[in-house]
Design a protein around this motif. Structure first.
Motif, short mmCIF file in Angstrom:
data_model
loop_
_atom_site.label_atom_id
_atom_site.label_comp_id
_atom_site.label_asym_id
_atom_site.label_seq_id
_atom_site.Cartn_x
_atom_site.Cartn_y
_atom_site.Cartn_z
N VAL A 202 0.83 -1.20 0.00
CA VAL A 202 0.00 0.00 0.00
C VAL A 202 0.87 1.26 0.00
O VAL A 202 0.63 2.21 -0.76
CB VAL A 202 -0.95 0.00 1.22
N ASN A 203 1.92 1.27 0.85
CA ASN A 203 2.78 2.45 0.95
C ASN A 203 3.85 2.48 -0.13
O ASN A 203 4.57 3.49 -0.26
CB ASN A 203 3.44 2.50 2.33
N ASP A 204 3.98 1.38 -0.87
CA ASP A 204 4.95 1.29 -1.97
C ASP A 204 6.37 1.58 -1.49
O ASP A 204 7.14 2.29 -2.14
CB ASP A 204 4.57 2.27 -3.09
N THR A 205 6.73 1.03 -0.33
CA THR A 205 8.06 1.27 0.22
C THR A 205 9.12 0.37 -0.41
O THR A 205 10.28 0.77 -0.55
CB THR A 205 8.06 1.06 1.74
N VAL A 206 8.74 -0.85 -0.77
CA VAL A 206 9.69 -1.79 -1.38
C VAL A 206 8.99 -2.53 -2.51
O VAL A 206 7.84 -2.96 -2.35
CB VAL A 206 10.23 -2.81 -0.35
N ARG A 207 9.69 -2.66 -3.61
CA ARG A 207 9.21 -3.46 -4.73
C ARG A 207 10.25 -4.52 -5.07
O ARG A 207 11.43 -4.36 -4.73
CB ARG A 207 8.98 -2.60 -5.97
N ILE A 208 9.81 -5.57 -5.73
CA ILE A 208 10.76 -6.56 -6.22
C ILE A 208 11.62 -5.90 -7.29
O ILE A 208 11.12 -5.25 -8.20
CB ILE A 208 10.02 -7.78 -6.79
N GLY A 209 12.92 -6.05 -7.16
CA GLY A 209 13.87 -5.41 -8.07
C GLY A 209 14.52 -4.18 -7.47
O GLY A 209 15.50 -3.66 -8.02
N ASP A 210 13.98 -3.68 -6.33
CA ASP A 210 14.57 -2.51 -5.69
C ASP A 210 15.92 -2.86 -5.07
O ASP A 210 16.13 -3.98 -4.57
CB ASP A 210 13.65 -1.97 -4.58
N TRP A 211 16.81 -1.89 -5.08
CA TRP A 211 18.08 -2.02 -4.36
C TRP A 211 17.87 -1.44 -2.97
O TRP A 211 17.58 -0.26 -2.82
CB TRP A 211 19.17 -1.29 -5.13
N ILE A 212 17.98 -2.28 -1.94
CA ILE A 212 17.83 -1.82 -0.57
C ILE A 212 19.07 -2.17 0.24
O ILE A 212 19.80 -3.11 -0.08
CB ILE A 212 16.56 -2.38 0.11
N THR A 213 19.27 -1.40 1.31
CA THR A 213 20.40 -1.62 2.21
C THR A 213 19.88 -1.68 3.64
O THR A 213 19.18 -0.76 4.08
CB THR A 213 21.44 -0.49 2.08
N MET A 214 20.20 -2.76 4.34
CA MET A 214 19.90 -2.88 5.77
C MET A 214 21.20 -3.30 6.45
O MET A 214 21.54 -4.49 6.54
CB MET A 214 18.79 -3.90 6.03
N GLU A 215 21.96 -2.30 6.89
CA GLU A 215 23.28 -2.57 7.45
C GLU A 215 23.22 -3.46 8.69
O GLU A 215 24.14 -4.23 8.95
CB GLU A 215 23.97 -1.25 7.78
N LYS A 216 22.13 -3.34 9.44
CA LYS A 216 21.98 -4.12 10.67
C LYS A 216 22.03 -5.61 10.39
O LYS A 216 22.50 -6.40 11.22
CB LYS A 216 20.65 -3.74 11.34
N TYR A 217 21.55 -6.02 9.21
CA TYR A 217 21.50 -7.44 8.86
C TYR A 217 22.45 -7.79 7.72
O TYR A 217 22.36 -8.87 7.14
CB TYR A 217 20.06 -7.82 8.48
N GLY A 218 23.34 -6.88 7.39
CA GLY A 218 24.34 -7.15 6.36
C GLY A 218 23.76 -7.33 4.98
O GLY A 218 24.34 -8.04 4.15
N ALA A 219 22.61 -6.71 4.70
CA ALA A 219 21.96 -6.85 3.39
C ALA A 219 22.23 -5.60 2.56
O ALA A 219 22.02 -4.48 3.02
CB ALA A 219 20.45 -7.05 3.56
N ASP A 220 22.68 -5.82 1.34
CA ASP A 220 22.95 -4.72 0.41
C ASP A 220 22.86 -5.28 -1.01
O ASP A 220 23.82 -5.81 -1.54
CB ASP A 220 24.33 -4.12 0.67
N GLY A 221 21.66 -5.19 -1.59
CA GLY A 221 21.48 -5.76 -2.93
C GLY A 221 20.05 -5.58 -3.42
O GLY A 221 19.29 -4.74 -2.91
N ASP A 222 19.69 -6.40 -4.38
CA ASP A 222 18.38 -6.30 -5.04
C ASP A 222 17.38 -7.27 -4.41
O ASP A 222 17.72 -8.43 -4.12
CB ASP A 222 18.51 -6.61 -6.53
#
Length: 421
Positions: A202-222
């Motif tokens: 609904v808020n369109d915060t994340v879509r499939i294919g987006d590049w996101i970074t969550m340093e707390k969990y070591g995630a940095d990618g698509d």
């Protein structure tokens, strides 16, 4: 009757007892019945596939191809065969009422679960089809399919227990209401994931294919998948990170989508300039800087303005600090502004500048703030590296020095230097 056919053969031709003939008749009927069911299943599946493929070849839509891919007709064939089995059970097990009761219940349960698998294959086909459209290709469809299937499996389980035990359905629903607190605890992550996936969509915060970074969990990618329980991220080092879906709403993360859709990717990096290398410019320095193409007009204009001010105010320039003056550091900043403004890989329609930050024990940070037209990581890094290569190489032309911690070689050279006598 057909169910007594083999009974008569065993009884009349083999002269066996009634009890033995009944059991032999049952075994024979079951074998023939199983073979017939298997053949019917293969026939339905073969002709169903053939008919659907022929129909799929005549249509432009890919939905029918997805039905074949998700084995929809295979699951439908199971339902048809099981319904036939259900209708023939009474005749085959006429002499065994107890076995018939339990067999009927088992086949009924098998029909229920086959219907669930059939619905699942249709839902997967719909999901795959929607994924091919621009409106839904980046939406978390897996979450909706999964929650719908969980509800269906719960309904199927309730019906199955009711059929298996022969108890009224209302009793299981009453027990389920009393058991709801335990269910909420068991399916806590699923419920949180479902709510989060709806909020994300609904808020369109994340879509499939987006590049996101969550340093707390070591995630940095698509983002490659969003389902009820987890978000699957393919990191740039080709590792996979799995993060609970509800962390997208409970924790902070960085989404680079707007950067990709904007006119540029930000460059924000600084070099440290030694404070003791900053000085006023002499007349010779000004004449030298007039030869630098990017700032020649600036030097000409500003030096005339400064000289005019100093003459009008009778400033004593025998001491350089008096009056207005140009500095090598300020001139270098203007040079960098001009350099960035003329760089072909920098978006000139977005904010760009070189700025002086607060002094530190290691020097004064001189920061470049601009936006690269190149947004792909590799190209972006190359543009930024080229800019700072030029900055580091041009510092010496302005008689400035970049701060650098002394290395072991510097310390060793210092020790070997003899003091002058």
């Amino acid at each position: 009757m057909l169910n007594k056919f083999f009974y008569k053969i065993f009884k009349e031709h083999f002269s066996v007892s009634d009890a033995t003939a009944v059991y032999l008749n049952l075994v024979t009927n079951l074998i023939i019945f199983s073979l017939l069911g298997y053949v019917l299943f293969k026939v339905f599946r073969f002709f169903g596939r053939k008919a659907i493929r022929k129909m799929a070849n005549k249509t432009s839509t890919k939905f029918d191809d997805l039905l074949i891919k998700n084995r929809t007709f295979l699951n439908l064939s199971r339902i048809v065969v099981l319904i036939i089995v259900f209708n023939l059970l009474k005749q085959i097990l006429e002499d065994f009422p107890n076995i018939f009761t339990y067999s009927e219940r088992i086949v009924t349960i098998a029909i229920i679960f086959s219907i669930i698998w059939f619905i699942r294959s249709i839902l997967l086909s719909v999901k795959d089809f929607l994924r091919t459209t621009n409106a839904f290709k980046d939406k978390p469809l897996e979450s909706y399919v999964q929650i719908f299937m969980i509800v269906l499996w719960l309904i199927a389980a309730i019906f199955s227990f009711s059929v298996l035990t022969g108890k009224p359905l209302i009793r299981f629903l009453t027990a389920l209401g009393a058991f709801s607190a335990v269910l909420l605890l068991v399916f806590k992550d699923t419920i949180l994931g479902f709510v989060s996936s709806i909020q994300v969509a609904v808020n369109d915060t994340v879509r499939i294919g987006d590049w996101i970074t969550m340093e707390k969990y070591g995630a940095d990618g698509d983002v490659v998948e969003i389902n009820l329980t987890s978000v699957i991220i393919r990191n740039f080092d080709n590792t996979i990170s799995s993060i609970p879906t509800y962390y997208l709403t409970s924790d902070s993360f960085k989404n680079w989508r707007t950067m990709n859709s904007s006119g540029g990717r930000r460059i924000k990096r600084a070099v440290l300039i030694k404070i003791n290398s900053i000085r006023f410019l002499t007349d010779d320095d000004i004449e030298y800087f007039k030869k630098i193409h990017l700032i020649s007009d600036y030097i000409e204009e500003v030096s005339n303005e400064v000289n005019k001010y100093n003459k009008e105010n009778n400033i004593d320039k025998s001491v350089l600090i008096n009056g207005r003056n140009l500095t090598n550091f300020g001139t270098f900043r203007i040079y960098l502004d001009k350099y960035i403004e003329n760089h072909p890989k920098i978006n000139q329609d977005m904010l760009l500048m070189s700025r002086q930050l607060e002094p530190t024990p290691n020097g004064i940070p001189l920061e470049i703030y601009a936006f690269s037209k190149e947004k792909v990581w590799e190209d972006y890094e190359r543009v930024m590296a080229n800019i700072f290569d030029h900055i580091l190489a041009s510092v010496k032309y302005f008689d400035l020095e970049v701060f650098q911690n002394p290395s072991s070689i510097d310390i060793n050279n210092l020790k070997q230097t003899k003091p002058s006598e």
